[in-house]
Design a protein around this motif. Structure first.
Motif, PDB file in Angstrom:
ATOM      1  N   ASN A  59       0.824  -1.202   0.000  1.00 34.73           N
ATOM      2  CA  ASN A  59       0.000   0.000   0.000  1.00 34.73           C
ATOM      3  C   ASN A  59       0.862   1.258   0.000  1.00 34.73           C
ATOM      4  O   ASN A  59       0.567   2.214  -0.717  1.00 34.73           O
ATOM      5  CB  ASN A  59      -0.934   0.006   1.212  1.00 34.73           C
ATOM      6  N   GLU A  60       1.940   1.246   0.800  1.00 36.01           N
ATOM      7  CA  GLU A  60       2.914   2.347   0.804  1.00 36.01           C
ATOM      8  C   GLU A  60       4.300   1.741   0.717  1.00 36.01           C
ATOM      9  O   GLU A  60       4.712   1.000   1.618  1.00 36.01           O
ATOM     10  CB  GLU A  60       2.776   3.202   2.063  1.00 36.01           C
ATOM     11  N   ALA A  61       5.009   2.041  -0.350  1.00 41.28           N
ATOM     12  CA  ALA A  61       6.325   1.442  -0.593  1.00 41.28           C
ATOM     13  C   ALA A  61       7.383   2.076   0.310  1.00 41.28           C
ATOM     14  O   ALA A  61       7.253   3.245   0.711  1.00 41.28           O
ATOM     15  CB  ALA A  61       6.714   1.614  -2.055  1.00 41.28           C
ATOM     16  N   PRO A  62       8.437   1.330   0.640  1.00 40.39           N
ATOM     17  CA  PRO A  62       9.524   1.903   1.447  1.00 40.39           C
ATOM     18  C   PRO A  62      10.341   2.882   0.620  1.00 40.39           C
ATOM     19  O   PRO A  62      10.478   2.728  -0.604  1.00 40.39           O
ATOM     20  CB  PRO A  62      10.356   0.674   1.837  1.00 40.39           C
ATOM     21  N   THR A  63      10.870   3.885   1.275  1.00 44.59           N
ATOM     22  CA  THR A  63      11.761   4.845   0.627  1.00 44.59           C
ATOM     23  C   THR A  63      13.203   4.490   1.002  1.00 44.59           C
ATOM     24  O   THR A  63      13.439   3.779   1.981  1.00 44.59           O
ATOM     25  CB  THR A  63      11.439   6.283   1.062  1.00 44.59           C
ATOM     26  N   SER A 102      13.261   1.186   8.140  1.00 45.40           N
ATOM     27  CA  SER A 102      12.565   1.358   6.875  1.00 45.40           C
ATOM     28  C   SER A 102      11.094   1.029   7.105  1.00 45.40           C
ATOM     29  O   SER A 102      10.754  -0.072   7.537  1.00 45.40           O
ATOM     30  CB  SER A 102      13.156   0.425   5.807  1.00 45.40           C
ATOM     31  N   VAL A 103      10.220   1.985   6.835  1.00 43.21           N
ATOM     32  CA  VAL A 103       8.801   1.824   7.153  1.00 43.21           C
ATOM     33  C   VAL A 103       7.997   1.720   5.855  1.00 43.21           C
ATOM     34  O   VAL A 103       8.155   2.531   4.938  1.00 43.21           O
ATOM     35  CB  VAL A 103       8.294   3.007   8.007  1.00 43.21           C
ATOM     36  N   PHE A 104       7.122   0.707   5.792  1.00 44.29           N
ATOM     37  CA  PHE A 104       6.238   0.542   4.649  1.00 44.29           C
ATOM     38  C   PHE A 104       4.952  -0.126   5.128  1.00 44.29           C
ATOM     39  O   PHE A 104       4.889  -0.677   6.228  1.00 44.29           O
ATOM     40  CB  PHE A 104       6.904  -0.272   3.533  1.00 44.29           C
ATOM     41  N   GLU A 105       3.915  -0.047   4.293  1.00 42.68           N
ATOM     42  CA  GLU A 105       2.602  -0.575   4.677  1.00 42.68           C
ATOM     43  C   GLU A 105       2.140  -1.616   3.660  1.00 42.68           C
ATOM     44  O   GLU A 105       2.202  -1.387   2.453  1.00 42.68           O
ATOM     45  CB  GLU A 105       1.578   0.552   4.774  1.00 42.68           C
ATOM     46  N   LEU A 106       1.670  -2.762   4.168  1.00 40.48           N
ATOM     47  CA  LEU A 106       1.162  -3.847   3.341  1.00 40.48           C
ATOM     48  C   LEU A 106      -0.334  -4.011   3.565  1.00 40.48           C
ATOM     49  O   LEU A 106      -0.859  -3.648   4.623  1.00 40.48           O
ATOM     50  CB  LEU A 106       1.889  -5.150   3.676  1.00 40.48           C
ATOM     51  N   TYR A 107      -1.008  -4.564   2.543  1.00 39.83           N
ATOM     52  CA  TYR A 107      -2.461  -4.767   2.619  1.00 39.83           C
ATOM     53  C   TYR A 107      -2.776  -6.215   2.288  1.00 39.83           C
ATOM     54  O   TYR A 107      -2.413  -6.726   1.229  1.00 39.83           O
ATOM     55  CB  TYR A 107      -3.172  -3.829   1.647  1.00 39.83           C
ATOM     56  N   TYR A 108      -3.438  -6.891   3.227  1.00 40.79           N
ATOM     57  CA  TYR A 108      -3.838  -8.298   3.091  1.00 40.79           C
ATOM     58  C   TYR A 108      -5.333  -8.310   2.828  1.00 40.79           C
ATOM     59  O   TYR A 108      -6.131  -7.903   3.678  1.00 40.79           O
ATOM     60  CB  TYR A 108      -3.481  -9.038   4.377  1.00 40.79           C
ATOM     61  N   PRO A 132      -0.536  -3.379  13.367  1.00 37.34           N
ATOM     62  CA  PRO A 132      -1.791  -3.497  12.614  1.00 37.34           C
ATOM     63  C   PRO A 132      -2.534  -2.162  12.608  1.00 37.34           C
ATOM     64  O   PRO A 132      -2.540  -1.427  13.589  1.00 37.34           O
ATOM     65  CB  PRO A 132      -2.584  -4.559  13.390  1.00 37.34           C
ATOM     66  N   GLY A 133      -3.174  -1.890  11.470  1.00 42.30           N
ATOM     67  CA  GLY A 133      -4.000  -0.695  11.350  1.00 42.30           C
ATOM     68  C   GLY A 133      -5.444  -1.092  11.111  1.00 42.30           C
ATOM     69  O   GLY A 133      -5.938  -2.039  11.721  1.00 42.30           O
ATOM     70  N   ALA A 134      -6.120  -0.381  10.213  1.00 39.92           N
ATOM     71  CA  ALA A 134      -7.470  -0.769   9.822  1.00 39.92           C
ATOM     72  C   ALA A 134      -7.420  -2.170   9.220  1.00 39.92           C
ATOM     73  O   ALA A 134      -6.353  -2.652   8.826  1.00 39.92           O
ATOM     74  CB  ALA A 134      -8.027   0.241   8.825  1.00 39.92           C
ATOM     75  N   ALA A 135      -8.572  -2.834   9.138  1.00 41.22           N
ATOM     76  CA  ALA A 135      -8.625  -4.230   8.700  1.00 41.22           C
ATOM     77  C   ALA A 135      -7.824  -4.454   7.420  1.00 41.22           C
ATOM     78  O   ALA A 135      -8.094  -3.845   6.383  1.00 41.22           O
ATOM     79  CB  ALA A 135     -10.076  -4.649   8.485  1.00 41.22           C
ATOM     80  N   GLY A 136      -6.822  -5.314   7.515  1.00 41.43           N
ATOM     81  CA  GLY A 136      -6.018  -5.669   6.360  1.00 41.43           C
ATOM     82  C   GLY A 136      -4.733  -4.878   6.212  1.00 41.43           C
ATOM     83  O   GLY A 136      -3.846  -5.281   5.449  1.00 41.43           O
ATOM     84  N   TYR A 137      -4.595  -3.767   6.922  1.00 39.71           N
ATOM     85  CA  TYR A 137      -3.416  -2.915   6.786  1.00 39.71           C
ATOM     86  C   TYR A 137      -2.411  -3.229   7.904  1.00 39.71           C
ATOM     87  O   TYR A 137      -2.768  -3.291   9.078  1.00 39.71           O
ATOM     88  CB  TYR A 137      -3.809  -1.435   6.833  1.00 39.71           C
ATOM     89  N   TYR A 138      -1.149  -3.400   7.508  1.00 43.36           N
ATOM     90  CA  TYR A 138      -0.086  -3.722   8.452  1.00 43.36           C
ATOM     91  C   TYR A 138       1.120  -2.835   8.137  1.00 43.36           C
ATOM     92  O   TYR A 138       1.637  -2.862   7.015  1.00 43.36           O
ATOM     93  CB  TYR A 138       0.311  -5.201   8.346  1.00 43.36           C
ATOM     94  N   THR A 139       1.537  -2.054   9.114  1.00 40.61           N
ATOM     95  CA  THR A 139       2.723  -1.205   8.953  1.00 40.61           C
ATOM     96  C   THR A 139       3.934  -1.973   9.456  1.00 40.61           C
ATOM     97  O   THR A 139       3.948  -2.464  10.581  1.00 40.61           O
ATOM     98  CB  THR A 139       2.569   0.108   9.722  1.00 40.61           C
ATOM     99  N   ILE A 140       4.955  -2.059   8.617  1.00 45.98           N
ATOM    100  CA  ILE A 140       6.177  -2.784   8.934  1.00 45.98           C
ATOM    101  C   ILE A 140       7.306  -1.786   9.153  1.00 45.98           C
ATOM    102  O   ILE A 140       7.526  -0.897   8.321  1.00 45.98           O
ATOM    103  CB  ILE A 140       6.576  -3.750   7.796  1.00 45.98           C
ATOM    104  N   SER A 141       7.995  -1.916  10.277  1.00 49.79           N
ATOM    105  CA  SER A 141       9.191  -1.106  10.565  1.00 49.79           C
ATOM    106  C   SER A 141      10.369  -2.076  10.611  1.00 49.79           C
ATOM    107  O   SER A 141      10.485  -2.862  11.544  1.00 49.79           O
ATOM    108  CB  SER A 141       9.037  -0.364  11.897  1.00 49.79           C
TER     109      SER A 141
END
Length: 202
Positions: free
Chosen positions: A45-49, A57-63, A92-101
Motif C-alpha cells: 500500500n505504501e512502498a519503502p523509501t 525502513s517503514v512501509f505498509e502492506l495490505y492483506y 496493525p492498522g485498519a482491517a487488512g493494513y499492516y505497517t512494517i518497521s
C-alpha cells in the motif's frame, strides 16, 4: 455444515414426484464438490523509501480477501530470514493494513535488498483465508554526515599557526550525533592540495 477445506464430497440427490398424473418416475444424480480456502492477495500500500543504514525502513502492506474484496485483520506477518520483534516490527492498522518497521542493519551493508513478506493465516481457523506472499525491494543507503566548524580560525600573523575546531556529525537520525574520529580519518586540503602530515596537527 461441518465440512473440511480441501476434501472432496459427494451429494446424492433423489428426485421424486407425487403419485398422481402425469406419474413421473423418480430419478437421482450425484453432485461432487470440494471447499477451497478463501482467495487472498498481499499488496504494497505504501512502498519503502531509501533508508539510511541502522534506521527503520517503514512501509505498509495490505492483506485482502479477494472473494469479498475486504481487508483481513488478525494475520501474522512473517518476513523470511528475519525475526519479528528484533529485526522488524508489525503494527496493525485498519482491517487488512499492516505497517512494517524494518531495521536496515538486519539486512547488511548499504545496497538493494529484496525481502519476502508473508501474511500467514492459521490453517485450522475460520474463515480459512489463503496465505499470501509479496516481495518488497528495500534500498539501504550510507548514513548522511557533515563536517561542521564549531570554532572558526581567527586572523593569524604570517608564520604563526591558526587553530580551529570542527566536528564530524551523523545527521541521518532524528538527532545529530558526533562521530568519533582519529587523526588517520582526517585529510586537510589547502587550495585543493592535501597537506602533509607534518604540516598540521590534529
Amino acid at each position: 455444515q461441518p465440512l473440511s477445506v480441501g476434501v472432496s464430497y459427494g451429494l446424492h440427490v433423489n428426485m421424486t414426484y407425487v403419485y398422481q398424473s402425469p406419474y413421473y418416475l423418480h430419478d437421482d444424480t450425484y453432485i461432487f464438490f470440494s471447499i477451497r480456502k478463501r482467495a487472498s492477495l498481499f499488496s504494497i500500500n505504501e512502498a519503502p523509501t531509501p533508508t539510511a543504514y541502522g534506521e527503520l525502513s517503514v512501509f505498509e502492506l495490505y492483506y485482502e480477501d479477494t472473494d469479498e474484496q475486504q481487508g483481513i485483520a488478525g494475520a501474522t506477518i512473517l518476513i523470511a530470514s528475519l525475526a519479528q520483534g528484533t529485526d522488524y516490527f508489525v503494527t496493525p492498522g485498519a482491517a487488512g493494513y499492516y505497517t512494517i518497521s524494518l531495521n536496515t542493519s538486519s539486512l547488511g551493508a548499504p545496497g538493494t535488498y529484496k525481502v519476502t513478506a508473508t501474511a500467514d493465516w492459521p490453517d485450522a481457523s475460520e474463515p480459512f483465508h489463503s496465505d499470501a506472499s509479496r516481495n518488497i525491494t528495500l534500498s539501504v543507503t550510507q548514513r548522511s554526515a557533515e563536517v561542521e566548524i564549531l570554532t572558526p580560525p581567527g586572523q593569524a600573523r604570517f608564520l604563526d599557526n591558526f587553530t580551529f575546531v570542527f566536528a564530524y556529525t551523523d545527521t541521518a537520525g532524528t538527532e545529530d550525533v558526533r562521530i568519533p574520529i582519529t587523526p588517520d580519518d582526517v585529510a586537510i586540503y589547502a587550495e585543493g592540495t592535501a597537506l602533509l602530515d607534518f604540516e598540521f596537527t590534529l
